[in-house]
Design an enzyme around this catalytic site. Structure first.
Site, PDB file in Angstrom:
ATOM      1  N   ILE A  99      10.666   4.328 -95.156  1.00 14.51           N
ATOM      2  CA  ILE A  99      11.440   3.611 -94.069  1.00 14.51           C
ATOM      3  C   ILE A  99      12.707   3.374 -94.464  1.00 14.51           C
ATOM      4  O   ILE A  99      13.028   2.773 -95.688  1.00 14.51           O
ATOM      5  CB  ILE A  99      10.656   2.228 -93.981  1.00 14.51           C
ATOM      6  CG1 ILE A  99       9.040   2.520 -93.685  1.00 14.51           C
ATOM      7  CG2 ILE A  99      11.326   1.473 -92.842  1.00 14.51           C
ATOM      8  CD1 ILE A  99       8.870   3.112 -92.207  1.00 14.51           C
ATOM      9  N   ASP A 133       8.497   0.582 -98.060  1.00 11.72           N
ATOM     10  CA  ASP A 133       8.716   1.533 -98.865  1.00 11.72           C
ATOM     11  C   ASP A 133       9.967   2.361 -98.407  1.00 11.72           C
ATOM     12  O   ASP A 133       9.932   2.915 -97.180  1.00 11.72           O
ATOM     13  CB  ASP A 133       7.368   2.356 -98.872  1.00 11.72           C
ATOM     14  CG  ASP A 133       7.457   3.681 -99.852  1.00 11.72           C
ATOM     15  OD1 ASP A 133       8.654   3.887-100.373  1.00 11.72           O
ATOM     16  OD2 ASP A 133       6.373   4.088-100.383  1.00 11.72           O
ATOM     17  N   HIS A 134      10.774   2.266 -99.199  1.00 14.98           N
ATOM     18  CA  HIS A 134      12.270   2.778 -98.816  1.00 14.98           C
ATOM     19  C   HIS A 134      12.181   4.574 -98.744  1.00 14.98           C
ATOM     20  O   HIS A 134      12.959   5.098 -98.344  1.00 14.98           O
ATOM     21  CB  HIS A 134      13.381   2.498 -99.639  1.00 14.98           C
ATOM     22  CG  HIS A 134      14.469   2.304 -98.977  1.00 14.98           C
ATOM     23  ND1 HIS A 134      14.914   2.675 -97.554  1.00 14.98           N
ATOM     24  CD2 HIS A 134      15.937   2.054 -99.476  1.00 14.98           C
ATOM     25  CE1 HIS A 134      16.180   2.535 -97.377  1.00 14.98           C
ATOM     26  NE2 HIS A 134      16.837   2.228 -98.516  1.00 14.98           N
ATOM     27  N   ARG A 135      11.102   4.995 -99.454  1.00 18.77           N
ATOM     28  CA  ARG A 135      11.043   6.481 -99.403  1.00 18.77           C
ATOM     29  C   ARG A 135      10.519   7.027 -97.937  1.00 18.77           C
ATOM     30  O   ARG A 135      10.789   7.964 -97.429  1.00 18.77           O
ATOM     31  CB  ARG A 135       9.791   6.713-100.242  1.00 18.77           C
ATOM     32  CG  ARG A 135      10.383   6.581-101.799  1.00 18.77           C
ATOM     33  CD  ARG A 135       9.099   6.995-102.666  1.00 18.77           C
ATOM     34  NE  ARG A 135       7.926   6.085-102.213  1.00 18.77           N
ATOM     35  CZ  ARG A 135       6.725   6.094-103.126  1.00 18.77           C
ATOM     36  NH1 ARG A 135       6.595   7.078-103.973  1.00 18.77           N
ATOM     37  NH2 ARG A 135       5.840   5.327-102.746  1.00 18.77           N
ATOM     38  N   PRO A 190      10.021   2.065-104.092  1.00 10.74           N
ATOM     39  CA  PRO A 190      11.188   1.511-104.085  1.00 10.74           C
ATOM     40  C   PRO A 190      11.023   0.698-102.866  1.00 10.74           C
ATOM     41  O   PRO A 190      11.138   0.857-101.811  1.00 10.74           O
ATOM     42  CB  PRO A 190      11.964   2.569-103.966  1.00 10.74           C
ATOM     43  CG  PRO A 190      11.372   3.723-103.170  1.00 10.74           C
ATOM     44  CD  PRO A 190       9.976   3.551-103.857  1.00 10.74           C
TER      45      PRO A 190
END
Length: 523
Positions: free
Chosen positions: A499, A495-497, A317
């Site tokens: 950060i 990576d929004h998982r 993501p």
């Protein structure tokens, strides 16, 4: 005279393997390099060639046996040297005290193995020598390609090629046997001796053709697979013709079947249920009906990196944070340093990218959650204590990302030299897998080409990447007036998982501050 010799199982690249077929029988006359058994491990199947020729006297293993390096495969009767009682020629022989011809220099056979190539398995793309060739030290003998780079392997010493142990398409890794070379030693002292006419040489027996291999039964035109692999395929009701083969000599291995099944399961999972991709396949269009076309195959790097990029884009993501950094003072300082380097004939040129690398390294030190990788099970984050920066390099064969190590502890001059060397190596196709491993974060700079912004794709297993576009002079309000300043666009994808958005904003702001005020880089 003859002697019995044991032929032992050589290094097979695994702790153990199963014998799938014995390819010879007791009494067979075999030649050197003739395949004598077929074996299969967890990840690959292979044929084992005899190390020497002779007559098979005993077979020490059976189909289904689990075997490992050093076990006795065969006992072979090997012909020995002719004795003093050997029959003389029918023609009259006259002995005379003559000087014996100077004997050839003594020689020995030495093995050449694959050197350290970064720990990964690579594919042989070309064998650059032939049996009988006289080669010199450091002469390229083999070309290989890994996931992201190709390289030539040089000979560690000179000699004459006696045997070639690999072929194009083979998978090799550090320690794999490449060649056997005859290396010359010192010549013994010549002596005088009575010489008799030598008997006529005996014609060498023609090599015995290798027996047909039941484990390589061809179906559907060209499929090669062992019985155990076919059994696995039947269990999954799988047509082996659809499975890409990566094994030796085009064999389909158990690993190939497993990888294919996993890919199909993943595809089915992503295409069904709520939230699935549910994408339609591309239409098969005949473009030639619209006009002239040309079909150009993708390069090997494109074939490998394409699926990786697609995986990263689909499974990660992405969030991309944008900013602009004022590098007016940085550019002034950089040009001054280049002028000093030129006067001192240091043989280097400092590019803006060097300062980007230092700024990213500093930000990684301040925000360690960016210097991380997500565990494969997605349950934890692996924090790295080293700071290595990957640099995307545009080459004639495609994009590669070599890694500059320990950037946080290196100065501008050292980084400039190393960046120049590794970029040159990348464009020459000489990078090894080791050169592209161990990155903390990557930088993709298009400043030398153009553009105002772009969204870089995270180079997994890293969790962030910085995109740098072309700098330009812009009017910037300084509180009293608009002043011309050199501004560089930045794009941080992460990576929004791992950060969140707030940390993303803090990270790119830190980079902006380091670039805008170089004094902060040394604090």
């Amino acid at each position: 005279m003859s002697e019995l010799k044991e032929f032992l199982l050589p290094d097979i690249g695994a702790d153990a393997a199963d014998v799938t077929e014995v390819l010879v029988s007791v009494g067979d006359v075999i030649v050197e390099d003739q395949d004598v058994i077929s074996i299969e491990g967890d990840k690959a199947s292979m044929d084992v060639p005899a190390a020497f020729g002779g007559t098979v006297k005993e077979i020490k293993m059976n189909v289904g046996d689990s075997v490992s390096e050093g076990q006795v495969v065969l006992i072979i009767e090997v012909a020995g040297e002719a004795t003093a009682e050997a029959p003389v020629a029918a023609v009259e022989e006259v002995a005379a005290p003559v000087a014996a011809p100077a004997p050839a220099a003594t020689s020995e056979l030495k093995e050449v193995c694959v050197p350290d190539i970064g720990g990964d398995e690579v594919e042989v793309t070309e064998v650059l020598v032939s049996v009988g060739d006289a080669i010199v030290e450091d002469q390229d003998i083999l070309s290989v390609e890994g996931d992201k780079a190709s390289m030539d392997v040089p000979a560690p010493f000179a000699g004459i090629v006696k045997e070639i142990k690999i072929a194009s398409g083979d998978k090799v890794s550090e320690g794999s046997l490449i060649l056997v070379l005859e290396v010359q030693g010192s010549a013994p002292v010549a002596t005088a001796a009575p010489v008799a006419a030598a008997p006529a040489p005996v014609a060498k027996a023609a090599p015995t053709p290798a027996p047909a291999k039941a484990a390589e039964v061809v179906t559907s035109g060209s499929i090669k697979a062992s019985p155990s692999v076919r059994r696995v395929a039947r269990e999954f009701d799988l047509d082996l013709a659809r499975v890409p083969a990566t094994g030796r000599k085009g064999r389909t291995t158990k690993e190939d079947v497993q990888a294919y099944v996993k890919a199909q399961l993943a595809l089915a999972k992503s295409g069904g249920g709520e939230g699935g991709l549910q994408v339609l396949p591309y239409a098969n269009i005949d473009y030639s009906k619209f006009g002239e076309i040309e079909i150009k195959p993708l390069s090997r790097i494109q074939k490998i990196s394409g699926p990786t990029l697609h995986r990263n884009w689909v499974t990660i993501p992405h969030v991309t944070q944008f900013d602009e950094a004022d590098i007016t003072d940085l550019e002034t300082f950089r040009k001054e340093q280049n002028a000093i380097a030129a006067k001192q004939d240091l043989g280097l040129k400092i590019s803006p990218l060097v300062f980007m690398m230092k700024a990213v390294a500093k930000a990684l030190h301040k925000y360690p959650n960016f210097n991380a990788s997500l565990s494969t099970d997605g349950e934890s984050v692996i924090l790295k204590k080293y700071i290595n920066i990957g640099i995307a390099v545009d080459t004639p064969n495609g994009l590669v990302v070599p890694v500059v190590k320990d950037v946080i502890n290196k100065g501008i001059y050292d980084i400039s030299r190393e960046l120049g060397e590794i970029s040159k190596k990348a464009r020459a196709g000489k990078l090894t897998a080791k050169d592209m491993q161990g990155g903390s974060m990557s930088i993709s700079s298009l400043g030398g080409i153009g553009g105002t912004q772009f969204t870089p794709i995270v180079n997994a297993p890293e969790v962030a990447i910085l995109g740098v576009s072309k700098s330009a002079i812009k009017p910037v309000w300084n509180g009293a007036e608009f002043a011309p300043r050199m501004m560089v666009p930045l794009a941080l994808s992460y990576d929004h998982r791992v950060i969140d958005g707030a940390d993303g904003a803090r990270f790119i702001t830190a980079i902006n501050n380091y670039l805008s005020d170089l004094r902060t880089l040394i604090l």
